[in-house]
Design a protein around this motif. Structure first.
Motif, PDB file in Angstrom:
ATOM      1  N   MET B   1      15.639 -50.311 -72.827  1.00  0.00           N
ATOM      2  CA  MET B   1      16.680 -50.134 -73.894  1.00  0.00           C
ATOM      3  C   MET B   1      16.589 -50.281 -75.165  1.00  0.00           C
ATOM      4  SD  MET B   1      20.778 -51.454 -72.953  1.00  0.00           S
ATOM      5  CE  MET B   1      20.836 -53.098 -73.560  1.00  0.00           C
ATOM      6  N   PHE B   2      17.086 -49.527 -76.103  1.00  0.00           N
ATOM      7  CA  PHE B   2      16.583 -49.467 -77.567  1.00  0.00           C
ATOM      8  C   PHE B   2      15.337 -49.598 -77.693  1.00  0.00           C
ATOM      9  CE2 PHE B   2      21.071 -51.671 -77.287  1.00  0.00           C
ATOM     10  CZ  PHE B   2      21.796 -50.684 -78.250  1.00  0.00           C
ATOM     11  N   GLY B   3      14.419 -49.268 -77.075  1.00  0.00           N
ATOM     12  CA  GLY B   3      13.088 -49.146 -77.088  1.00  0.00           C
ATOM     13  C   GLY B   3      12.370 -50.341 -76.821  1.00  0.00           C
ATOM     14  N   PHE B   4      12.960 -51.241 -76.209  1.00  0.00           N
ATOM     15  CA  PHE B   4      12.474 -52.515 -75.695  1.00  0.00           C
ATOM     16  C   PHE B   4      11.910 -52.536 -74.222  1.00  0.00           C
ATOM     17  CE2 PHE B   4      14.872 -53.802 -79.423  1.00  0.00           C
ATOM     18  CZ  PHE B   4      13.908 -54.323 -80.047  1.00  0.00           C
ATOM     19  N   ASN B   5      10.981 -53.024 -73.846  1.00  0.00           N
ATOM     20  CA  ASN B   5      10.608 -53.274 -72.227  1.00  0.00           C
ATOM     21  C   ASN B   5      10.617 -54.508 -71.953  1.00  0.00           C
ATOM     22  OD1 ASN B   5       8.139 -53.852 -72.998  1.00  0.00           O
ATOM     23  ND2 ASN B   5       7.380 -51.685 -72.864  1.00  0.00           N
ATOM     24  N   LYS B   6      10.196 -54.924 -70.692  1.00  0.00           N
ATOM     25  CA  LYS B   6      10.195 -56.079 -70.091  1.00  0.00           C
ATOM     26  C   LYS B   6       9.057 -57.020 -70.843  1.00  0.00           C
ATOM     27  CE  LYS B   6       9.999 -57.898 -65.521  1.00  0.00           C
ATOM     28  NZ  LYS B   6       9.523 -57.618 -64.121  1.00  0.00           N
ATOM     29  N   GLN B   7       8.047 -56.244 -71.100  1.00  0.00           N
ATOM     30  CA  GLN B   7       6.973 -56.937 -71.731  1.00  0.00           C
ATOM     31  C   GLN B   7       7.305 -57.625 -73.048  1.00  0.00           C
ATOM     32  OE1 GLN B   7       3.442 -54.753 -71.947  1.00  0.00           O
ATOM     33  NE2 GLN B   7       2.202 -56.523 -71.260  1.00  0.00           N
ATOM     34  N   ASP B   8       8.282 -56.930 -73.810  1.00  0.00           N
ATOM     35  CA  ASP B   8       8.942 -57.297 -75.103  1.00  0.00           C
ATOM     36  C   ASP B   8       9.758 -58.526 -74.990  1.00  0.00           C
ATOM     37  OD1 ASP B   8       7.477 -55.069 -76.357  1.00  0.00           O
ATOM     38  OD2 ASP B   8       9.371 -53.814 -76.108  1.00  0.00           O
ATOM     39  N   ILE B   9      10.521 -58.760 -73.801  1.00  0.00           N
ATOM     40  CA  ILE B   9      11.285 -59.678 -73.609  1.00  0.00           C
ATOM     41  C   ILE B   9      10.627 -61.041 -73.386  1.00  0.00           C
ATOM     42  CG2 ILE B   9      12.983 -60.891 -72.150  1.00  0.00           C
ATOM     43  CD1 ILE B   9      14.109 -57.877 -71.651  1.00  0.00           C
ATOM     44  N   ARG B  10       9.209 -60.792 -72.663  1.00  0.00           N
ATOM     45  CA  ARG B  10       8.371 -61.904 -72.683  1.00  0.00           C
ATOM     46  C   ARG B  10       7.838 -62.463 -73.896  1.00  0.00           C
ATOM     47  NH1 ARG B  10       3.885 -61.271 -68.125  1.00  0.00           N
ATOM     48  NH2 ARG B  10       2.881 -60.422 -69.800  1.00  0.00           N
ATOM     49  N   THR B 105       7.477 -55.642 -84.325  1.00  0.00           N
ATOM     50  CA  THR B 105       7.778 -56.804 -85.387  1.00  0.00           C
ATOM     51  C   THR B 105       9.449 -57.033 -85.161  1.00  0.00           C
ATOM     52  OG1 THR B 105       7.349 -54.920 -86.891  1.00  0.00           O
ATOM     53  CG2 THR B 105       5.969 -56.686 -86.998  1.00  0.00           C
ATOM     54  N   GLU B 106       9.935 -56.105 -84.870  1.00  0.00           N
ATOM     55  CA  GLU B 106      11.629 -56.209 -84.995  1.00  0.00           C
ATOM     56  C   GLU B 106      12.048 -57.731 -83.940  1.00  0.00           C
ATOM     57  OE1 GLU B 106       9.797 -53.358 -84.155  1.00  0.00           O
ATOM     58  OE2 GLU B 106      10.874 -52.167 -83.051  1.00  0.00           O
ATOM     59  N   LEU B 107      10.848 -57.907 -82.831  1.00  0.00           N
ATOM     60  CA  LEU B 107      11.142 -59.214 -82.106  1.00  0.00           C
ATOM     61  C   LEU B 107      11.270 -60.331 -82.892  1.00  0.00           C
ATOM     62  CD1 LEU B 107       8.854 -58.276 -79.181  1.00  0.00           C
ATOM     63  CD2 LEU B 107      11.518 -58.029 -79.294  1.00  0.00           C
ATOM     64  N   LEU B 108      10.503 -60.313 -83.971  1.00  0.00           N
ATOM     65  CA  LEU B 108      10.465 -61.735 -84.698  1.00  0.00           C
ATOM     66  C   LEU B 108      11.848 -62.233 -85.309  1.00  0.00           C
ATOM     67  CD1 LEU B 108       7.302 -60.737 -87.148  1.00  0.00           C
ATOM     68  CD2 LEU B 108       7.649 -62.858 -85.475  1.00  0.00           C
ATOM     69  N   PRO B 109      12.652 -61.235 -86.044  1.00  0.00           N
ATOM     70  CA  PRO B 109      14.102 -61.584 -86.439  1.00  0.00           C
ATOM     71  C   PRO B 109      14.858 -61.985 -84.999  1.00  0.00           C
ATOM     72  CG  PRO B 109      13.686 -59.479 -86.787  1.00  0.00           C
ATOM     73  CD  PRO B 109      12.312 -59.725 -86.493  1.00  0.00           C
ATOM     74  N   ILE B 110      14.703 -61.156 -84.066  1.00  0.00           N
ATOM     75  CA  ILE B 110      15.350 -61.212 -82.994  1.00  0.00           C
ATOM     76  C   ILE B 110      15.346 -62.740 -81.998  1.00  0.00           C
ATOM     77  CG2 ILE B 110      15.895 -60.541 -80.473  1.00  0.00           C
ATOM     78  CD1 ILE B 110      15.435 -57.710 -81.811  1.00  0.00           C
ATOM     79  N   SER B 111      14.020 -63.025 -82.266  1.00  0.00           N
ATOM     80  CA  SER B 111      13.742 -64.212 -81.294  1.00  0.00           C
ATOM     81  C   SER B 111      13.936 -65.406 -82.133  1.00  0.00           C
ATOM     82  CB  SER B 111      12.301 -64.225 -80.987  1.00  0.00           C
ATOM     83  OG  SER B 111      11.370 -64.261 -82.178  1.00  0.00           O
ATOM     84  N   ALA B 112      13.753 -65.145 -83.644  1.00  0.00           N
ATOM     85  CA  ALA B 112      14.106 -66.351 -84.536  1.00  0.00           C
ATOM     86  C   ALA B 112      15.587 -66.684 -84.413  1.00  0.00           C
ATOM     87  CB  ALA B 112      13.765 -66.108 -85.983  1.00  0.00           C
TER      88      ALA B 112
END
Lengths: 404, 261
Positions: B1-10, B105-112
């Motif tokens: 979804m939105f170009g993210f996969n399971k690995q990105d969640i981890r 890198t979009e995972l940075l603000p999301i996880s923060a």
């Protein structure tokens, strides 16, 4: 599906104005304005599976920028990059290292940054620790490490990667000599496993050892593409030529004649080569050659001496000798000195002849001139400093007047 | 979804863990501060407004009523501020990694953004104790809470996507942001009831997403009501809009990060 990387007219422009956040909204293709730096200019390149590509070039040629774009760290200003396969990039070692954590904890952190689960890291951690070979320090905070130890830890972290497409930017030598050998061997191993490898390096040997294709970048363009042997050789030759030009400029700064103390001056500094009775600056190696110096000194200049020095373009002093003037004094004020080199044994290069008149340790007058030696039948296998061993002697002569 | 996969969640989860750890790295109490800091803050507010100023809301018999009312609004706000700050500075703060590793890198603000969840947890726990003590225990309307929390963090991370990308190019943002957030706090009926605002401004508050969040918390925990469904729906669509546009802007800009960092 075959792995491949295709670059189509890829350019990267760094704006002189800097960035303002326009990038957030604009999808327009960026074009170069005045003062902008074009780091990579319309590079088209196809890399097939099995190719191990080396990139050589001077600083600022665009190598790293190109690499960053292929690695997906930055996007091209125009053109397109198509990559089929998973890219692993090693740009700088130890980016995620936390000084306050121990070596062991840092290995976990590094794995976490790469998106690995705890148990995946557990599987490789022993191997990494063994490779780093830090002994008990592995459980000490990294801030207690020496620079070399840090580098070893950082390198070890990448030592177990299993890449499809591997991109390496200058990360090849770390640590002490022992570790460096181990690290280089490991890099080779990783590269052998990688299906596509791209390496930027200034180490020509590394390129020749690892790669089976090489490109040479200059001002953002690919100027040569071919076998590592051919490209690295061409590159090195061009660097040498450019370096020589630069050296020449520096070299020429010294040319001229100067009198530093009243009463001291040169009447003649000349070189004669072969049969010629003319002054020469272009000398043929192997011919009889004479270096002639005639000068005036004050009458009372007892203990004056003449220094002759021959320096090669790369600052290597080939000949340096101090002669007492007593043996060469013609009249009270005039001295004449002749050095014969039969045959001329200097190798092909550009040299500078420095002659100075010295009273004690004080330089009273100096003269510098440049000459070049050429060889009709150059020896193979590099440029020797001397063509063959010979003795160089200074002789006293009274018959100089005839020659001049 | 939105170009993210399971690995990105981890990876996002890993980044979240690192974020929490890095904040207190080198301090001897470590991650304990993540809990202690909001706790001290709330205890201070309880003391000041419960025992020093003795503020009462209309109809309440004890001053504890105001403290509870305040903390229901302020606790989540504190989490919001912390999360927005963390997520705004996340890309600049991770410059080394961003410049050297290819990852989303979009995972940075999301996880923060999710660092706020810790102080929110502390606030809710503190509240529960306080409410039990005051004899005003939340009823079944507490089931709204997970949805409200989800919507709150959806909004935060959508804002974070925008701000973190802007902050790479305009670093002044992270300097000005704390004051801007304080201004927003006082413009939002968090410390005072909405009724004490001028009537014209009251209407405007319904367009303020931070008020919608505070009010939803207050409805489900203190007023024993279902939160305004229109409010929540508006909140969702506003966040969704910010998220989609923020993600697109971030992805456009991320190719320039390595030359701006």
């Amino acid at each position: 599906m075959e792995l491949h990387i295709t670059l189509h007219e890829v350019s990267k422009i760094f704006s002189a104005e800097g960035m303002s956040g326009r990038e957030l909204f604009s999808t327009a293709v960026q074009t170069a304005a005045d003062g902008d730096k074009i780091a990579v200019a319309e590079v088209s390149l196809t890399i097939q599976q099995g190719e191990r590509l080396g990139i050589v070039g001077r600083n600022g040629a665009g190598k790293s920028t190109l690499l960053h774009m292929i690695a997906g760290l930055s996007s091209p200003s125009s053109g397109s990059i198509e990559i089929n396969g998973k890219v692993t990039s090693v740009m700088t070692l130890g980016v995620g290292v936390r000084d306050d954590l121990t070596g062991r904890e840092n290995i976990y952190v590094d794995g976490e940054i790469q998106g690995k689960a705890r148990n995946e890291i557990d599987q490789v951690i022993d191997e990494i620790i063994a490779f780093a070979d830090l002994g008990e320090f592995i459980d000490y905070p990294v801030r207690t490490y020496s620079t070399g130890m840090k580098a070893r830890l950082a390198f070890s972290m990448i030592s177990h990667i299993d890449p499809e497409i591997l991109i390496i930017d200058e990360a090849l030598s770390v640590g002490d000599a022992n570790f460096s050998v181990k690290a280089t061997a490991r890099i080779m191993e990783i590269c052998a496993r990688g299906k596509i490898v791209i390496i930027v390096s200034h180490g020509m040997q590394a390129i020749k050892d690892i790669c089976n294709r090489c490109i040479w970048m200059e001002n953002g363009h690919v100027t040569m593409d071919g076998s590592p042997e051919a490209v690295t050789k061409a590159y090195i030759d061009s660097v040498r030529a450019a370096d020589e030009l630069q050296l020449m400029e520096k070299f020429q700064k010294f040319i001229g004649v100067r009198t530093l103390q009243a009463g001291w001056s040169f009447k003649q500094v000349a070189i004669f080569n072969g049969e010629s009775k003319e002054k020469r600056v272009l000398l043929e190696a192997g011919q009889a050659t004479r270096f002639v110096v005639r000068a005036l000194t004050p009458i009372s200049a007892a203990g004056a001496s003449v220094r002759m020095r021959i320096t090669r373009l790369d600052d290597l002093v080939v000949f340096d000798e101090l002669f007492s003037t007593e043996a060469f004094r013609l009249h009270d004020q005039s001295i004449a000195l002749e050095i014969e080199m039969t045959p001329l044994v200097l190798g092909a290069a550009i040299y500078r002849l420095d002659v100075s008149l010295e009273a004690g340790a004080i330089v009273c007058a100096e003269s510098s001139s440049i000459f070049e030696v050429f060889v009709f039948n150059p020896p193979t296998g590099g440029k020797p400093m001397l063509l063959y061993p010979a003795t160089v002697a200074a002789i006293s002569t009274d018959s100089l007047e005839e020659v001049c | 979804m939105f170009g993210f996969n399971k690995q990105d969640i981890r990876l996002a989860f890993n980044l979240f863990k690192m974020n929490v750890r890095d904040r207190y790295l080198g301090s001897s109490l470590g991650s304990f501060w993540a809990i202690a800091n909001p706790f001290f803050m709330l205890a201070l507010y309880t003391f000041v407004f419960g025992f020093v100023f003795k503020v009462r809301i209309p109809g309440a018999e004890t001053t504890l009523g105001y403290v509870i009312w305040l903390i229901i609004g302020y606790g989540p706000w504190m989490a919001t501020v912390e999360a927005i700050m963390a997520s705004t500075t996340s890309v600049v703060g991770a410059a080394g990694v961003v410049k050297n590793m290819a990852f989303k890198t979009e995972l940075l603000p999301i996880s923060a953004s999710f660092v706020g969840i810790i102080s929110l947890g502390v606030s809710l726990f503190f509240l529960l104790v306080l409410m039990t003590f005051a004899g005003n225990v939340p009823d079944w309307h507490i089931v709204w809470l997970p949805l409200i929390i989800m919507l709150q963090f959806f909004l935060i991370l959508s804002i974070g996507l925008w701000l973190s990308a802007i902050n790479v190019f305009v670093r002044d943002l992270s300097i000005a942001l704390p004051n801007m957030l304080t201004i927003i706090m006082f413009l939002t009926p968090i410390f005072y009831p909405m009724e004490s605002m001028p009537a014209a401004v009251q209407k405007l508050s319904f367009a303020n997403p931070f008020f919608l969040i505070a009010d939803a918390y207050r409805a489900s925990l203190e007023r024993h009501q279902s939160p305004s469904s229109i409010g929540l729906i508006c909140l969702f669509f506003l966040s969704l809009m910010l998220f989609i546009s923020g993600l697109a802007a971030f992805r456009r800009a991320k190719g320039f990060f390595d030359s701006a960092l």
